[in-house]
Design a protein around this motif. Structure first.
Motif, PDB file in Angstrom:
ATOM      1  N   GLY A 134       0.803  -1.213   0.000  1.00  0.00           N
ATOM      2  CA  GLY A 134       0.000   0.000   0.000  1.00  0.00           C
ATOM      3  C   GLY A 134       0.833   1.258   0.000  1.00  0.00           C
ATOM      4  N   GLN A 135       1.948   1.240   0.730  1.00  0.00           N
ATOM      5  CA  GLN A 135       2.834   2.407   0.767  1.00  0.00           C
ATOM      6  C   GLN A 135       3.500   2.625  -0.591  1.00  0.00           C
ATOM      7  N   LYS A 136       3.897   1.556  -1.241  1.00  0.00           N
ATOM      8  CA  LYS A 136       4.465   1.690  -2.583  1.00  0.00           C
ATOM      9  C   LYS A 136       3.435   2.278  -3.548  1.00  0.00           C
ATOM     10  N   GLN A 137       2.180   1.886  -3.375  1.00  0.00           N
ATOM     11  CA  GLN A 137       1.114   2.424  -4.222  1.00  0.00           C
ATOM     12  C   GLN A 137       0.974   3.926  -4.025  1.00  0.00           C
ATOM     13  N   THR A 158      -6.433   2.726  -5.315  1.00  0.00           N
ATOM     14  CA  THR A 158      -6.637   2.361  -3.912  1.00  0.00           C
ATOM     15  C   THR A 158      -6.391   0.884  -3.643  1.00  0.00           C
ATOM     16  N   SER A 159      -5.860   0.149  -4.625  1.00  0.00           N
ATOM     17  CA  SER A 159      -5.573  -1.256  -4.374  1.00  0.00           C
ATOM     18  C   SER A 159      -4.457  -1.373  -3.346  1.00  0.00           C
ATOM     19  N   ALA A 160      -4.580  -2.340  -2.457  1.00  0.00           N
ATOM     20  CA  ALA A 160      -3.611  -2.621  -1.396  1.00  0.00           C
ATOM     21  C   ALA A 160      -3.571  -1.560  -0.304  1.00  0.00           C
ATOM     22  N   LEU A 161      -4.522  -0.628  -0.311  1.00  0.00           N
ATOM     23  CA  LEU A 161      -4.561   0.396   0.724  1.00  0.00           C
ATOM     24  C   LEU A 161      -5.482  -0.021   1.859  1.00  0.00           C
ATOM     25  N   ASP A 162      -5.116   0.368   3.080  1.00  0.00           N
ATOM     26  CA  ASP A 162      -6.004   0.168   4.218  1.00  0.00           C
ATOM     27  C   ASP A 162      -7.254   1.016   4.017  1.00  0.00           C
ATOM     28  N   PRO A 163      -8.395   0.563   4.550  1.00  0.00           N
ATOM     29  CA  PRO A 163      -9.660   1.292   4.323  1.00  0.00           C
ATOM     30  C   PRO A 163      -9.606   2.766   4.711  1.00  0.00           C
ATOM     31  N   GLU A 164      -8.896   3.085   5.818  1.00  0.00           N
ATOM     32  CA  GLU A 164      -8.870   4.483   6.240  1.00  0.00           C
ATOM     33  C   GLU A 164      -8.094   5.360   5.268  1.00  0.00           C
ATOM     34  N   LEU A 165      -7.152   4.762   4.517  1.00  0.00           N
ATOM     35  CA  LEU A 165      -6.369   5.537   3.565  1.00  0.00           C
ATOM     36  C   LEU A 165      -7.092   5.718   2.233  1.00  0.00           C
ATOM     37  N   VAL A 166      -8.056   4.847   1.961  1.00  0.00           N
ATOM     38  CA  VAL A 166      -8.831   4.992   0.732  1.00  0.00           C
ATOM     39  C   VAL A 166      -9.510   6.356   0.702  1.00  0.00           C
ATOM     40  N   GLY A 167     -10.098   6.742   1.827  1.00  0.00           N
ATOM     41  CA  GLY A 167     -10.751   8.041   1.914  1.00  0.00           C
ATOM     42  C   GLY A 167      -9.783   9.187   1.711  1.00  0.00           C
ATOM     43  N   GLU A 168      -8.558   9.043   2.225  1.00  0.00           N
ATOM     44  CA  GLU A 168      -7.557  10.102   2.059  1.00  0.00           C
ATOM     45  C   GLU A 168      -7.141  10.240   0.598  1.00  0.00           C
ATOM     46  N   PHE A 192     -16.424   4.244  -5.341  1.00  0.00           N
ATOM     47  CA  PHE A 192     -15.878   5.335  -6.157  1.00  0.00           C
ATOM     48  C   PHE A 192     -16.925   5.846  -7.129  1.00  0.00           C
ATOM     49  N   ALA A 193     -17.598   4.906  -7.793  1.00  0.00           N
ATOM     50  CA  ALA A 193     -18.605   5.305  -8.781  1.00  0.00           C
ATOM     51  C   ALA A 193     -19.689   6.155  -8.147  1.00  0.00           C
ATOM     52  N   ARG A 194     -20.076   5.802  -6.954  1.00  0.00           N
ATOM     53  CA  ARG A 194     -21.144   6.532  -6.283  1.00  0.00           C
ATOM     54  C   ARG A 194     -20.711   7.922  -5.834  1.00  0.00           C
ATOM     55  N   GLU A 195     -19.510   8.009  -5.265  1.00  0.00           N
ATOM     56  CA  GLU A 195     -19.129   9.206  -4.524  1.00  0.00           C
ATOM     57  C   GLU A 195     -18.189  10.145  -5.258  1.00  0.00           C
ATOM     58  N   MET A 196     -17.440   9.647  -6.224  1.00  0.00           N
ATOM     59  CA  MET A 196     -16.348  10.440  -6.767  1.00  0.00           C
ATOM     60  C   MET A 196     -16.531  10.849  -8.224  1.00  0.00           C
ATOM     61  N   ALA A 197     -17.099   9.977  -9.035  1.00  0.00           N
ATOM     62  CA  ALA A 197     -17.058  10.206 -10.479  1.00  0.00           C
ATOM     63  C   ALA A 197     -18.154  11.145 -10.960  1.00  0.00           C
ATOM     64  N   ASP A 198     -17.805  11.964 -11.945  1.00  0.00           N
ATOM     65  CA  ASP A 198     -18.807  12.763 -12.650  1.00  0.00           C
ATOM     66  C   ASP A 198     -19.550  11.902 -13.668  1.00  0.00           C
ATOM     67  N   ARG A 199     -18.823  11.021 -14.317  1.00  0.00           N
ATOM     68  CA  ARG A 199     -19.409  10.038 -15.230  1.00  0.00           C
ATOM     69  C   ARG A 199     -18.661   8.721 -15.059  1.00  0.00           C
ATOM     70  N   VAL A 200     -19.355   7.625 -15.359  1.00  0.00           N
ATOM     71  CA  VAL A 200     -18.721   6.314 -15.276  1.00  0.00           C
ATOM     72  C   VAL A 200     -19.107   5.475 -16.484  1.00  0.00           C
ATOM     73  N   ILE A 201     -18.244   4.514 -16.773  1.00  0.00           N
ATOM     74  CA  ILE A 201     -18.600   3.450 -17.699  1.00  0.00           C
ATOM     75  C   ILE A 201     -18.401   2.133 -16.971  1.00  0.00           C
ATOM     76  N   PHE A 202     -19.311   1.203 -17.193  1.00  0.00           N
ATOM     77  CA  PHE A 202     -19.172  -0.161 -16.700  1.00  0.00           C
ATOM     78  C   PHE A 202     -18.636  -1.012 -17.835  1.00  0.00           C
ATOM     79  N   MET A 203     -17.605  -1.798 -17.561  1.00  0.00           N
ATOM     80  CA  MET A 203     -17.049  -2.704 -18.557  1.00  0.00           C
ATOM     81  C   MET A 203     -17.116  -4.131 -18.045  1.00  0.00           C
ATOM     82  N   ASP A 204     -17.404  -5.039 -18.961  1.00  0.00           N
ATOM     83  CA  ASP A 204     -17.400  -6.460 -18.650  1.00  0.00           C
ATOM     84  C   ASP A 204     -17.115  -7.219 -19.933  1.00  0.00           C
TER      85      ASP A 204
END
Length: 235
Positions: A134-137, A158-168, A192-204
């Motif tokens: 997480g620190q390397k990230q 936010t991969s490999a980050l502790d939950p409290e650091l995700v918010g930071e 992230f999609a809910r709280e951060m993005a102005d627009r999103v795309i879903f891919m599958d």
């Protein structure tokens, strides 16, 4: 608003596996644009094509007005790139990495502030090899932001980050966006999609399932069966 990223008919295969199946989208200046999907959806392949790290089989890409393949050097001077995995010399200290990287560009962000914003102050004198994943990230994010880019391309920041650091990290992204920076962020986190993005795309499976405002995704009016099936998969 000016179009910062334009993708038309992007396709990329690996042997018989279709990673990206002819997707098209654009990102406008000042947007936080999210690419959401499970592992293997084609998100990382898509953003690596935008970064010039992979050559598309077909399609047209323009990022900050240039072709990522033909003008890779120009793009690297204008766009900040945070990869899923990155490495530095094992005995390079955190502050040395940020100081060195900042010296390469004419306009930079104060890397000392980035240390504070990303929770790295206590690790400023630590060798890169001694950091957790997480620190390397977080160091990778700080390096990318140090150049004060016009466009930031994040691959799972936010991969490999502790939950409290995700918010930071999300708070840092939001602050930069308020200053006018455009961002494309690959993530599998629906928060992230809910709280951060102005627009999103879903891919599958290399294809788009949905594109639009995140508020529409969770609306009671959402009756698209493909979107509902996708949400059941990722939530």
């Amino acid at each position: 608003m000016e179009t910062i990223v334009q993708v038309e008919g992007l396709r990329k295969t690996y042997g018989t596996t279709v990673a990206v199946a002819g997707v098209s989208f654009e990102v406008r200046e000042g947007e936080i644009f999210g690419m959401v999907g499970p592992n293997g959806a084609g998100k990382t392949t898509t953003i690596e094509c935008l970064e010039g790290l992979r050559k598309p089989d077909s399609g047209t890409l323009r990022v900050l007005g240039v072709d990522p393949q033909r003008d890779a050097r120009v793009l690297k001077e204008r766009a900040g790139i945070q990869l899923q995995q990155s490495n530095l010399p094992e005995r390079m200290k955190v502050w040395e990495a940020l100081d060195l990287y900042s010296s390469l560009y004419p306009k930079v962000t104060d890397w000392k502030k980035l240390l504070s914003q990303l929770g790295l102050e206590e690790k400023r004198n630590s060798f890169f090899s001694k950091l957790s994943g997480g620190q390397k990230q977080r160091v990778a994010i700080a390096r990318a932001l140090a150049m004060r880019p016009r466009l930031m391309l994040f691959d799972e920041p936010t991969s490999a980050l502790d939950p409290e650091l995700v918010g930071e990290v999300f708070g840092t992204i939001k602050n930069l966006a308020s200053e006018g920076m455009t961002m494309v962020i690959v993530t599998h986190q629906m928060g992230f999609a809910r709280e951060m993005a102005d627009r999103v795309i879903f891919m599958d499976n290399g294809r788009f399932i949905f594109e639009g405002h995140p508020g529409d995704i969770f609306s009671d009016r959402m009756d698209n069966p493909r979107v509902k099936a996708f949400l059941q998969k990722v939530l």
